[in-house]
Scaffold this motif. Structure first.
Motif, PDB file in Angstrom:
ATOM      1  N   SER A  16      13.073 -20.033  17.966  1.00  0.00           N
ATOM      2  CA  SER A  16      11.763 -20.168  18.604  1.00  0.00           C
ATOM      3  C   SER A  16      11.667 -19.469  19.960  1.00  0.00           C
ATOM      4  O   SER A  16      10.584 -19.426  20.539  1.00  0.00           O
ATOM      5  CB  SER A  16      11.394 -21.635  18.766  1.00  0.00           C
ATOM      6  OG  SER A  16      12.292 -22.273  19.637  1.00  0.00           O
ATOM      7  N   ARG A  41       5.993 -14.862  21.401  1.00  0.00           N
ATOM      8  CA  ARG A  41       5.260 -15.259  20.191  1.00  0.00           C
ATOM      9  C   ARG A  41       3.792 -14.931  20.438  1.00  0.00           C
ATOM     10  O   ARG A  41       3.174 -15.448  21.361  1.00  0.00           O
ATOM     11  CB  ARG A  41       5.473 -16.744  19.901  1.00  0.00           C
ATOM     12  CG  ARG A  41       6.914 -17.016  19.511  1.00  0.00           C
ATOM     13  CD  ARG A  41       7.213 -18.463  19.240  1.00  0.00           C
ATOM     14  NE  ARG A  41       6.239 -19.088  18.385  1.00  0.00           N
ATOM     15  CZ  ARG A  41       5.912 -20.368  18.458  1.00  0.00           C
ATOM     16  NH1 ARG A  41       6.472 -21.134  19.364  1.00  0.00           N
ATOM     17  NH2 ARG A  41       5.026 -20.884  17.644  1.00  0.00           N
ATOM     18  N   ASN A  58       0.093 -14.616  24.382  1.00  0.00           N
ATOM     19  CA  ASN A  58       1.540 -14.775  24.262  1.00  0.00           C
ATOM     20  C   ASN A  58       1.877 -16.245  24.509  1.00  0.00           C
ATOM     21  O   ASN A  58       1.800 -16.728  25.630  1.00  0.00           O
ATOM     22  CB  ASN A  58       2.254 -13.880  25.276  1.00  0.00           C
ATOM     23  CG  ASN A  58       3.761 -13.960  25.156  1.00  0.00           C
ATOM     24  OD1 ASN A  58       4.304 -14.675  24.331  1.00  0.00           O
ATOM     25  ND2 ASN A  58       4.440 -13.198  25.997  1.00  0.00           N
ATOM     26  N   GLY A 118       4.859 -17.483  23.717  1.00  0.00           N
ATOM     27  CA  GLY A 118       6.311 -17.575  23.788  1.00  0.00           C
ATOM     28  C   GLY A 118       6.806 -17.735  25.208  1.00  0.00           C
ATOM     29  O   GLY A 118       6.041 -17.910  26.152  1.00  0.00           O
ATOM     30  N   SER A 168       8.593  -6.891  18.426  1.00  0.00           N
ATOM     31  CA  SER A 168       8.614  -6.946  16.970  1.00  0.00           C
ATOM     32  C   SER A 168       8.339  -5.569  16.380  1.00  0.00           C
ATOM     33  O   SER A 168       7.610  -4.772  16.966  1.00  0.00           O
ATOM     34  CB  SER A 168       7.557  -7.940  16.473  1.00  0.00           C
ATOM     35  OG  SER A 168       7.481  -7.937  15.077  1.00  0.00           O
TER      36      SER A 168
END
Length: 158
Positions: A28, A32, A63, A65, A143
Motif C-alpha cells: 500500500s 496512489r 494522489n 498515497g 507506474s
C-alpha cells in the motif's frame, strides 16, 4: 501445557501478524492516483453571466498515497470490444498536449495534492464518435500503466 509452549505459540502468532502487516504496508505504500472524468462541463462566463457554448470533459487527479509522483501525460483511448479490453488492445488513442487550465504537464503531484485538466469534448466526439464509451487516463512516474476513468458520452445531455 507448559508456560514455554504457550510463550512459543504466542510469539509465533505475533510474528505472523507483524509479517502480514509489513506485507500490507509494502503493497500500500507509494503514490496512489485516483482519476475522475466528468463530461458536459461548461465554463460560466462571469462577465456575461451565462454559460459558454463549448462543452468540455473535466479531469481531476488526486494522489491519495504517501509518496509524490509526476503526472506526465493526459490521454484518452478506446477499446472496440470487451475482449480487446481484457487484452489491452486499444482501437483509438490520443494524447492531450494542452489542457488549458494553467497547470500544464508535467506536473509534480505530492501526497494529498490535486491536479485538474480539461479536454475539449467536441474534439473527442470528432475522433471517437458520438455516443461512445472511452477512457480518460493519466500516466505518472510511479507506474508504467495509465490510471483511467471511464467516460460515457452515450448518456450525455446535449
Amino acid at each position: 501445557m507448559e508456560a514455554s509452549v504457550v510463550a512459543a505459540w504466542w510469539g509465533a502468532i505475533i510474528a505472523s501478524v507483524v509479517l502480514l502487516w509489513d506485507i500490507f504496508k509494502w503493497f500500500s505504500e507509494g503514490a496512489r492516483i485516483l482519476v475522475s472524468a466528468v463530461p458536459n462541463m461548461q465554463m460560466l462566463n462571469s462577465l456575461k453571466g451565462k454559460l459558454d457554448d463549448d462543452k468540455m470533459i473535466f479531469v481531476e487527479v488526486v494522489n491519495i498515497g504517501d509518496l509524490p509522483t509526476t503526472i506526465t501525460h493526459l490521454t484518452i483511448y478506446q477499446y472496440s470490444s470487451f475482449w480487446d479490453k481484457l487484452r489491452n488492445k486499444r482501437s483509438n488513442q490520443s494524447v492531450i498536449p494542452m489542457q488549458g487550465t494553467g497547470s500544464e504537464l508535467p506536473y509534480f503531484l505530492g501526497p494529498g495534492a490535486r491536479w485538474v485538466g480539461r479536454i475539449d469534448q467536441s474534439d473527442v466526439i470528432d475522433k471517437f464518435g458520438k455516443g461512445k464509451v472511452f477512457y480518460c487516463g493519466v500516466y505518472h512516474t510511479f507506474s508504467k500503466k495509465p490510471v483511467a476513468s471511464i467516460v460515457d458520452l452515450s448518456k450525455s445531455v446535449t
